[in-house]
Design an enzyme around this catalytic site. Structure first.
Site, mmCIF file in Angstrom:
data_model
loop_
_atom_site.group_PDB
_atom_site.id
_atom_site.type_symbol
_atom_site.label_atom_id
_atom_site.label_comp_id
_atom_site.label_asym_id
_atom_site.label_seq_id
_atom_site.Cartn_x
_atom_site.Cartn_y
_atom_site.Cartn_z
ATOM 1 N N GLY A 171 -63.388 -26.408 -18.527
ATOM 2 C CA GLY A 171 -62.248 -27.711 -18.244
ATOM 3 C C GLY A 171 -63.543 -28.542 -17.114
ATOM 4 O O GLY A 171 -64.792 -28.421 -17.298
ATOM 5 N N ASN A 172 -63.030 -29.233 -17.258
ATOM 6 C CA ASN A 172 -63.482 -30.314 -15.772
ATOM 7 C C ASN A 172 -62.522 -31.232 -15.117
ATOM 8 O O ASN A 172 -62.089 -30.082 -14.826
ATOM 9 C CB ASN A 172 -64.361 -31.335 -16.740
ATOM 10 C CG ASN A 172 -63.267 -32.382 -17.875
ATOM 11 O OD1 ASN A 172 -62.474 -32.794 -17.160
ATOM 12 N ND2 ASN A 172 -63.764 -32.180 -18.747
#
Ligand code: CTP
Length: 402
Positions: free
Chosen positions: A208-209
């Site tokens: 993810g980020n």
């Protein structure tokens, strides 16, 4: 129509102050967010507790909280509001507003506010007719304030005549009329992508980020409040939406986001690509947890579809598409290359190299670069204000195309 709108109700020292409580209640019922500011005298007529309870927000009276010294920023409030309504407005406050006097919080707020101001006078009939009051009201009207004329009837003094503050229901009608007439994106269809995407590794892990989704959500709220029908396609975020004009579609991965965008794209007038889409996903998405071992492991990543690039290929000339470029270097050329490659009408460039900008902050510092290579830098602002700047930029494009 008023749902999600932000109102400041300014209450001054008049017997009609009790009507402000009804006004606050009506606006909250419409789904609006309300903050009350009172002059020191107003609290002799109605208790701040009543208004705090009805508005669900603390009532502001002084420049600072005497208990803890916290500053009540009239500048922040003035930017926050979609409209300020001074109701009831006494002859004294009207005179001060007309002459730029700033000796209480309500008056400083009036001077700082960027939003439309509505003034609902309340006073005795002779005071109301007095030439000085009439001239002050004319002056305020000539400064683009909206005067909600008082009604005629029995006054607190026992006399009959014009001077009664207009009924709260009628004030709400004035607001409804104002916001209906001034909706810049009425009937426009918009899709916005927001937040991160999560790419499944195994049932308990993902790639993810740090995107919070705040920028995309602020844009959705702003466009919805301007009458647009917004479909907000969001990756996993901790944010909520409440505007009736926003349809929220939750997705997890880039592929899901691509599917949701591509089946809506041809029907929209405006597309805003604010999501931080993962460029890659694991080639193998494990159904069971990857077990611990002493060996090195590697995860083979394969490219995701570039949503903006694909939509840019099929974009019609009357559609407007906006992209974002969050870069780790302060180099606008990187954003320009994306603008051209993905066929955006403009790109919003920001960089984590600037303090207060980028992911997971409440502020942002952007530069807009458009397809004519015009570059417009903006100062550091809250994400709500940045959303307003971006929405105004879109609006100017729609005007230029007419
Ligand atoms: N974007 C998208 N789909 C992707 C990747 C990006 O729609 N798979 C959109 C983003 O929402 C943004 C714009 O494209 O509006 C630029 O995103 P960015 O990640 O900066 O671009 P990339 O082309 O992935 O470039 P980089 O190599 O810098 O990651």
């Amino acid at each position: 129509m008023l749902a999600g709108k932000r109102f400041i109700i300014g209450i001054t020292g008049s017997i009609a102050a009790y009507k402000a409580a009804v006004l606050v209640r009506l606006l909250v019922k419409h789904g609006a967010e309300v903050k009350v500011v009172m002059t020191p005298l107003a609290k002799e007529f109605i208790k701040p507790l009543t208004l705090a309870t009805l508005s669900r927000n603390p009532v502001l009276i002084d420049f600072f909280n005497p208990e803890n010294g916290t500053w009540n920023s009239h500048v922040d409030l003035g930017i926050w509001a979609d409209a300020m309504i001074v109701a009831p407005a006494t002859a004294n406050t009207i005179a001060k507003m007309a002459n730029g006097i700033a000796d209480n919080l309500l008056l400083t707020l009036y001077l700082s506010a960027r939003c439309p101001i509505f003034i609902a006078p309340a006073m005795d009939l002779d005071m109301y007719q007095h030439i000085t009051v009439q001239q002050n009201l004319k002056k305020l009207e000539s400064y683009n304030n909206i005067i909600i004329e008082p009604a005629s009837g029995e006054l607190a003094s026992g006399l009959e005549g014009k001077g009664r503050m207009e009924e709260p229901e009628i004030i709400v009608e004035h607001l409804l009329k104002h916001f209906t007439e001034n909706q810049k994106f009425k009937e426009k269809k918009v899709i916005i992508t927001a937040g991160p995407t999560y790419e499944h590794i195994d049932p308990v892990r993902y790639i993810g980020n740090y995107s919070s989704g705040k920028m995309g959500f602020a844009l959705a709220e702003k466009l919805a409040s301007e009458g647009a029908k917004v479909c907000l396609i969001s990756g996993p975020v901790k944010l909520s939406t409440k505007h009736v004009n926003i349809e929220r579609v939750n997705v997890t991965s880039a592929l899901e986001m691509y599917d949701e965008v591509s089946r809506r794209f041809s029907a929209v007038d405006i597309a805003i690509m604010a999501a931080a889409v993962a460029d890659y996903r694991p080639e193998i998405q494990h159904e069971q947890k990857i077990k611990h071992s002493e060996e090195n492991i590697s995860i083979q990543l394969i490219p995701n579809k570039d949503i903006a690039l694909e939509m840019g290929k099929i974009k019609r000339k009357e559609q407007i598409m906006i992209g974002f470029a969050l870069e780790s270097e302060n180099n606008p050329e990187l954003a320009k290359a994306k603008l051209i490659k993905k066929n955006f009408d403009f790109i919003v460039f920001n960089t984590i190299a600037e303090e207060g900008a980028g992911f997971n902050t409440d502020t942002n510092k952007i530069t807009i670069i458009d397809s004519n290579n015009k570059t417009s830098p903006f100062p550091l602002k809250s994400k709500q204000e940045v959303a307003t700047d971006i929405v105004n930029y879109i609006y100017n494009i729609t005007l230029a195309r007419k």
